[in-house]
Design an enzyme around this catalytic site. Sequence first.
Site, PDB file in Angstrom:
ATOM      1  N   ASN A  51      -6.943  12.765  16.679  1.00  0.00           N
ATOM      2  CA  ASN A  51      -6.640  13.060  15.268  1.00  0.00           C
ATOM      3  C   ASN A  51      -7.053  14.473  14.873  1.00  0.00           C
ATOM      4  O   ASN A  51      -8.198  14.869  15.104  1.00  0.00           O
ATOM      5  CB  ASN A  51      -7.435  12.113  14.357  1.00  0.00           C
ATOM      6  CG  ASN A  51      -6.910  10.704  14.368  1.00  0.00           C
ATOM      7  OD1 ASN A  51      -6.044  10.354  15.161  1.00  0.00           O
ATOM      8  ND2 ASN A  51      -7.434   9.878  13.486  1.00  0.00           N
ATOM      9  N   VAL A  52      -6.137  15.169  14.239  1.00  0.00           N
ATOM     10  CA  VAL A  52      -6.427  16.528  13.766  1.00  0.00           C
ATOM     11  C   VAL A  52      -6.028  16.642  12.295  1.00  0.00           C
ATOM     12  O   VAL A  52      -4.913  16.274  11.917  1.00  0.00           O
ATOM     13  CB  VAL A  52      -5.627  17.575  14.576  1.00  0.00           C
ATOM     14  CG1 VAL A  52      -5.925  18.974  14.071  1.00  0.00           C
ATOM     15  CG2 VAL A  52      -5.944  17.477  16.057  1.00  0.00           C
ATOM     16  N   HIS A  61     -11.466  10.894  16.785  1.00  0.00           N
ATOM     17  CA  HIS A  61     -11.343  11.504  15.456  1.00  0.00           C
ATOM     18  C   HIS A  61     -12.093  12.845  15.431  1.00  0.00           C
ATOM     19  O   HIS A  61     -12.822  13.173  16.352  1.00  0.00           O
ATOM     20  CB  HIS A  61     -11.959  10.575  14.405  1.00  0.00           C
ATOM     21  CG  HIS A  61     -11.069   9.435  14.028  1.00  0.00           C
ATOM     22  ND1 HIS A  61     -10.592   9.261  12.753  1.00  0.00           N
ATOM     23  CD2 HIS A  61     -10.541   8.426  14.761  1.00  0.00           C
ATOM     24  CE1 HIS A  61      -9.831   8.184  12.715  1.00  0.00           C
ATOM     25  NE2 HIS A  61      -9.783   7.652  13.924  1.00  0.00           N
ATOM     26  N   THR A 121      -8.398  18.900   9.535  1.00  0.00           N
ATOM     27  CA  THR A 121      -8.995  20.067   8.873  1.00  0.00           C
ATOM     28  C   THR A 121      -8.351  21.393   9.296  1.00  0.00           C
ATOM     29  O   THR A 121      -7.975  22.214   8.449  1.00  0.00           O
ATOM     30  CB  THR A 121     -10.510  20.083   9.176  1.00  0.00           C
ATOM     31  OG1 THR A 121     -11.056  18.854   8.693  1.00  0.00           O
ATOM     32  CG2 THR A 121     -11.209  21.249   8.514  1.00  0.00           C
ATOM     33  N   SER A 163     -10.666  18.790  14.898  1.00  0.00           N
ATOM     34  CA  SER A 163     -10.658  20.238  14.616  1.00  0.00           C
ATOM     35  C   SER A 163     -11.907  20.881  15.181  1.00  0.00           C
ATOM     36  O   SER A 163     -13.020  20.512  14.793  1.00  0.00           O
ATOM     37  CB  SER A 163     -10.629  20.479  13.105  1.00  0.00           C
ATOM     38  OG  SER A 163      -9.485  19.892  12.549  1.00  0.00           O
ATOM     39  N   HIS A 181     -15.879  14.565  11.445  1.00  0.00           N
ATOM     40  CA  HIS A 181     -14.759  15.080  10.637  1.00  0.00           C
ATOM     41  C   HIS A 181     -15.133  16.389   9.934  1.00  0.00           C
ATOM     42  O   HIS A 181     -16.230  16.516   9.416  1.00  0.00           O
ATOM     43  CB  HIS A 181     -14.360  14.061   9.568  1.00  0.00           C
ATOM     44  CG  HIS A 181     -13.886  12.755  10.132  1.00  0.00           C
ATOM     45  ND1 HIS A 181     -14.707  11.680  10.313  1.00  0.00           N
ATOM     46  CD2 HIS A 181     -12.659  12.366  10.572  1.00  0.00           C
ATOM     47  CE1 HIS A 181     -14.011  10.664  10.828  1.00  0.00           C
ATOM     48  NE2 HIS A 181     -12.768  11.054  10.998  1.00  0.00           N
ATOM     49  N   GLY A 182     -14.196  17.318   9.904  1.00  0.00           N
ATOM     50  CA  GLY A 182     -14.400  18.579   9.167  1.00  0.00           C
ATOM     51  C   GLY A 182     -14.785  19.716  10.091  1.00  0.00           C
ATOM     52  O   GLY A 182     -14.763  19.572  11.319  1.00  0.00           O
ATOM     53  N   ASP A 187      -4.262   6.592   7.877  1.00  0.00           N
ATOM     54  CA  ASP A 187      -5.589   6.930   8.382  1.00  0.00           C
ATOM     55  C   ASP A 187      -6.640   6.166   7.551  1.00  0.00           C
ATOM     56  O   ASP A 187      -6.304   5.529   6.543  1.00  0.00           O
ATOM     57  CB  ASP A 187      -5.739   8.465   8.244  1.00  0.00           C
ATOM     58  CG  ASP A 187      -6.727   9.064   9.220  1.00  0.00           C
ATOM     59  OD1 ASP A 187      -7.219   8.332  10.085  1.00  0.00           O
ATOM     60  OD2 ASP A 187      -7.001  10.273   9.104  1.00  0.00           O
TER      61      ASP A 187
HETATM   62  P1  13P Z   1     -10.577  16.676  11.369  1.00  0.00           P
HETATM   63  O1  13P Z   1     -10.208  16.819   9.933  1.00  0.00           O
HETATM   64  O2  13P Z   1     -11.999  17.011  11.636  1.00  0.00           O
HETATM   65  O3  13P Z   1      -9.636  17.385  12.282  1.00  0.00           O
HETATM   66  O4  13P Z   1     -10.465  15.117  11.715  1.00  0.00           O
HETATM   67  C1  13P Z   1      -9.267  14.453  11.456  1.00  0.00           C
HETATM   68  C2  13P Z   1      -9.432  13.005  11.616  1.00  0.00           C
HETATM   69  O5  13P Z   1     -10.174  12.525  12.436  1.00  0.00           O
HETATM   70  C3  13P Z   1      -8.626  12.142  10.749  1.00  0.00           C
HETATM   71  O6  13P Z   1      -8.887  10.806  10.919  1.00  0.00           O
END
Ligand code: 13P
Length: 284
Positions: free
Chosen positions: A232-233, A210, A235, A213, A182-183, A85
């Site tokens: 992508n997951v 991305h 958090t 979550s 993200h997060g 990543d």
């Molecule tokens: P989250 O942590 O918000 O789920 O995003 C993950 C991500 O996009 C990793 O590249």
Amino acid sequence: MAFVKVSEVLRLADEKNTSAIAFNCVDFNTVHSVISVAEELQKPVIVMLYPGHCIDNNWTTPQAFAPMVKAEAEKVKVPVALHLDHSSDFEYIKGAIDAGFLSVMYDGSTLPAEENAKNTKLVADYAHAHGAEVEAELGCVGFAANESDQSNEDMYTKPETAKQFCDMTGCDSVAVAIGSAHGYYSKTPKLDLDRLKAINEATDTPLVLHGGSGIPNDQLEKAFKLGINKFNVGTEFLGVYFKTVCKYAAQFGGDDKHIILDMAIPVQEALKAYLREKMTLSHI
Ligand code: 13P
């Protein structure tokens, strides 16, 4: 032997007009849970390693992680791919490719557009010459902690630049900024699906979402139909891990060494329960 390239998993997703799911993993508990549930549900899956979890938190290293994922992948029949990543460090990326990563992300999203394109091409040329693939980022998917990132359209991917960027860089997939971050979100995100549709019409390169979550499922279903092939997951998944450890420690506490030794099983069970539900979102 089920260890495959990310492009193979994305091709399978695209054929069904859906997205594969990629999970940020940090150790055997996470990797084993992801691969076992993928096999149980008969769905291809992508295991990701985030360099920050190695560099800042010392959970593992690409060199230790890649052989573990390959060994677990070889036990199952479903396709399993491994991806590095976000990295903007070319040397780190080279090290990961040497360690067996067949897919890496070069993240130049905070750089001026031309520099991002130039660097992505350098990484893609290197990766391709070494049998690996590259995910790029166009626009900038920020952090949910900076509340404005997810709604700041200046950071969003511009459909009119997508084709030129993908053609010029030779990237194998591209992460798009369309309203995720993200997060943990403090406000429910609202994906710009019209923009996604326009980006998808502009380029044949597989698109990546991305910040997975906390995006409502109905928006995800639509995004998958409009061209997202990798989702992508991180958090949420690691949050389940942490909550389970806290619950277990509160329940058993003490200094008996069996307490720590017995903890992997409940952690894996909790991760698997989460994964069974999350992975049904993908119709791959
Ligand atoms: P989250 O942590 O918000 O789920 O995003 C993950 C991500 O996009 C990793 O590249």
